[in-house]
Design a protein around this motif. Structure first.
Motif, PDB file in Angstrom:
ATOM      1  N   ALA A  82      34.982  -5.807   0.905  1.00 38.28           N
ATOM      2  CA  ALA A  82      34.975  -6.397   2.243  1.00 38.28           C
ATOM      3  C   ALA A  82      35.343  -7.875   2.199  1.00 38.28           C
ATOM      4  N   SER A  83      34.860  -8.589   1.195  1.00 42.66           N
ATOM      5  CA  SER A  83      35.111 -10.031   1.121  1.00 42.66           C
ATOM      6  C   SER A  83      36.488 -10.368   0.558  1.00 42.66           C
ATOM      7  N   TRP A  84      37.184  -9.390   0.026  1.00 40.50           N
ATOM      8  CA  TRP A  84      38.485  -9.653  -0.593  1.00 40.50           C
ATOM      9  C   TRP A  84      39.551 -10.022   0.436  1.00 40.50           C
ATOM     10  N   SER A 101      48.362 -18.390  -0.622  1.00 37.78           N
ATOM     11  CA  SER A 101      47.196 -17.529  -0.401  1.00 37.78           C
ATOM     12  C   SER A 101      47.455 -16.510   0.694  1.00 37.78           C
ATOM     13  N   ILE A 102      46.982 -15.307   0.473  1.00 37.79           N
ATOM     14  CA  ILE A 102      46.991 -14.282   1.511  1.00 37.79           C
ATOM     15  C   ILE A 102      45.561 -14.105   1.991  1.00 37.79           C
ATOM     16  N   ILE A 103      45.375 -14.350   3.271  1.00 35.23           N
ATOM     17  CA  ILE A 103      44.047 -14.267   3.870  1.00 35.23           C
ATOM     18  C   ILE A 103      44.145 -13.451   5.152  1.00 35.23           C
ATOM     19  N   ALA A 104      43.260 -12.500   5.294  1.00 35.63           N
ATOM     20  CA  ALA A 104      43.174 -11.705   6.517  1.00 35.63           C
ATOM     21  C   ALA A 104      41.772 -11.839   7.095  1.00 35.63           C
ATOM     22  N   SER A 105      41.644 -11.521   8.360  1.00 35.40           N
ATOM     23  CA  SER A 105      40.330 -11.502   8.986  1.00 35.40           C
ATOM     24  C   SER A 105      39.511 -10.356   8.395  1.00 35.40           C
ATOM     25  N   PRO A 106      38.198 -10.402   8.518  1.00 34.69           N
ATOM     26  CA  PRO A 106      37.359  -9.324   7.983  1.00 34.69           C
ATOM     27  C   PRO A 106      37.751  -7.958   8.564  1.00 34.69           C
ATOM     28  N   ALA A 107      37.518  -6.928   7.780  1.00 31.84           N
ATOM     29  CA  ALA A 107      37.801  -5.568   8.238  1.00 31.84           C
ATOM     30  C   ALA A 107      36.916  -5.207   9.420  1.00 31.84           C
ATOM     31  N   ASP A 108      37.416  -4.348  10.268  1.00 34.38           N
ATOM     32  CA  ASP A 108      36.647  -3.887  11.424  1.00 34.38           C
ATOM     33  C   ASP A 108      35.684  -2.768  11.058  1.00 34.38           C
ATOM     34  N   LYS A 109      36.063  -1.966  10.059  1.00 33.96           N
ATOM     35  CA  LYS A 109      35.254  -0.832   9.646  1.00 33.96           C
ATOM     36  C   LYS A 109      35.121  -0.839   8.126  1.00 33.96           C
ATOM     37  N   LEU A 110      33.898  -0.661   7.637  1.00 33.44           N
ATOM     38  CA  LEU A 110      33.658  -0.605   6.205  1.00 33.44           C
ATOM     39  C   LEU A 110      33.361   0.827   5.778  1.00 33.44           C
ATOM     40  N   LEU A 111      34.063   1.281   4.755  1.00 36.00           N
ATOM     41  CA  LEU A 111      33.840   2.609   4.200  1.00 36.00           C
ATOM     42  C   LEU A 111      32.696   2.508   3.201  1.00 36.00           C
ATOM     43  N   LYS A 112      31.642   3.272   3.434  1.00 34.84           N
ATOM     44  CA  LYS A 112      30.429   3.138   2.623  1.00 34.84           C
ATOM     45  C   LYS A 112      30.089   4.390   1.826  1.00 34.84           C
ATOM     46  N   VAL A 113      30.560   5.521   2.276  1.00 38.34           N
ATOM     47  CA  VAL A 113      30.246   6.779   1.596  1.00 38.34           C
ATOM     48  C   VAL A 113      31.478   7.659   1.561  1.00 38.34           C
ATOM     49  N   GLU A 114      31.490   8.595   0.604  1.00 42.81           N
ATOM     50  CA  GLU A 114      32.547   9.590   0.573  1.00 42.81           C
ATOM     51  C   GLU A 114      32.322  10.604   1.697  1.00 42.81           C
ATOM     52  N   GLY A 115      33.370  11.305   2.031  1.00 44.56           N
ATOM     53  CA  GLY A 115      33.239  12.316   3.065  1.00 44.56           C
ATOM     54  C   GLY A 115      34.373  12.228   4.059  1.00 44.56           C
ATOM     55  N   LYS A 116      34.215  12.877   5.189  1.00 44.34           N
ATOM     56  CA  LYS A 116      35.287  12.946   6.172  1.00 44.34           C
ATOM     57  C   LYS A 116      35.350  11.688   7.044  1.00 44.34           C
ATOM     58  N   LEU A 117      36.578  11.290   7.298  1.00 40.73           N
ATOM     59  CA  LEU A 117      36.852  10.204   8.228  1.00 40.73           C
ATOM     60  C   LEU A 117      37.822  10.738   9.265  1.00 40.73           C
ATOM     61  N   THR A 118      37.414  10.704  10.523  1.00 44.94           N
ATOM     62  CA  THR A 118      38.272  11.181  11.602  1.00 44.94           C
ATOM     63  C   THR A 118      38.630  10.031  12.521  1.00 44.94           C
ATOM     64  N   ILE A 119      39.929   9.850  12.719  1.00 45.32           N
ATOM     65  CA  ILE A 119      40.449   8.834  13.636  1.00 45.32           C
ATOM     66  C   ILE A 119      41.393   9.544  14.598  1.00 45.32           C
ATOM     67  N   ASP A 120      40.962   9.682  15.840  1.00 43.16           N
ATOM     68  CA  ASP A 120      41.720  10.455  16.821  1.00 43.16           C
ATOM     69  C   ASP A 120      42.013  11.848  16.261  1.00 43.16           C
ATOM     70  N   GLU A 121      43.285  12.195  16.115  1.00 36.72           N
ATOM     71  CA  GLU A 121      43.646  13.535  15.648  1.00 36.72           C
ATOM     72  C   GLU A 121      43.799  13.626  14.126  1.00 36.72           C
ATOM     73  N   PHE A 122      43.519  12.541  13.431  1.00 36.49           N
ATOM     74  CA  PHE A 122      43.727  12.494  11.983  1.00 36.49           C
ATOM     75  C   PHE A 122      42.391  12.627  11.248  1.00 36.49           C
TER      76      PHE A 122
END
Length: 211
Positions: A82-84, A101-122
């Motif tokens: 997350a901090s990278w 330097s390459i700097i981006a704003s913090p991520a909106d969503k953090l992946l914390k566990v394995e398993g299914k991720l559903t985004i709309d139809e994906f």
């Protein structure tokens, strides 16, 4: 569902655009050349829904801000990195880009566990595949027998492990336990270079002898 491989930047990092018949899409690892990527999306009339990061090294996140702002979409990354996004000493740009330097704003969503991720139809199956970096993940799409493997597994090779947080033993364990158990015909879409399959890597990859 289909995908497009778009090599971007000096290191020709593979960005992938996964899209459906409705022209919705997910962008995986927009590493650089955001304007080039936007031009492609506009030409194909694709509507991005999210950015997924297999990991947060500089060559995989260079166009994150441009794409996020252009389409107002969320960015997903593993919590261990997350901090990278905000720290060039962690994402490697400070070391490899001669002071740029390459700097981006913090991520909106953090992946914390394995398993299914559903985004709309994906729908993706998230595999934690550390070794190249602590928060490396692979995204498996069962419907099209495809895994987006980042810098974990390549055609005839594996990810480097000499960067901060890397581990050769951990990388081999990740490949064996998470990727090689997938169906043999599964397409492997790596972070660099040509695509391959699980079967080809089991049979031909010199780093995986014995698996």
């Amino acid at each position: 569902m289909e995908w497009k491989q778009i090599p971007l930047g000096l290191l020709q990092t593979n960005c992938y655009v996964l899209y459906n018949q409705q022209k919705d899409c997910i962008i995986i690892d927009p590493g650089s050349e955001g304007d080039k990527l936007i031009t492609y999306l506009a030409k194909e009339e694709l509507q991005p829904k999210a950015i997924l990061l297999t990991h947060a090294h500089f060559d995989h996140i260079g166009a994150v801000e441009v794409i996020r702002k252009a389409f107002k979409i969320p960015v997903y990354v593993h919590e261990k990195e997350a901090s990278w996004l905000t720290d060039p000493s962690l994402n490697g740009s400070q070391l490899f880009l001669n002071g740029r330097s390459i700097i981006a704003s913090p991520a909106d969503k953090l992946l914390k566990v394995e398993g299914k991720l559903t985004i709309d139809e994906f729908t993706f199956e998230i595999f934690e595949t550390p070794g190249h970096s602590p928060g490396s993940v692979s995204f498996y799409v069962k419907d099209i027998n495809t895994v987006f493997a980042g810098d974990t597994l390549f055609q005839g090779s594996i990810g480097r492990t000499d960067l901060p947080g890397g581990s050769h033993e951990q990388l081999l364990n990740s490949i064996e336990e998470k990727l090689l158990i997938l169906p043999a015909e599964t397409k492997v879409l790596p972070g660099h270079g040509p695509t391959t399959t699980i079967e080809k890597e089991i049979n031909l990859n010199p780093f995986l002898n014995g698996y």
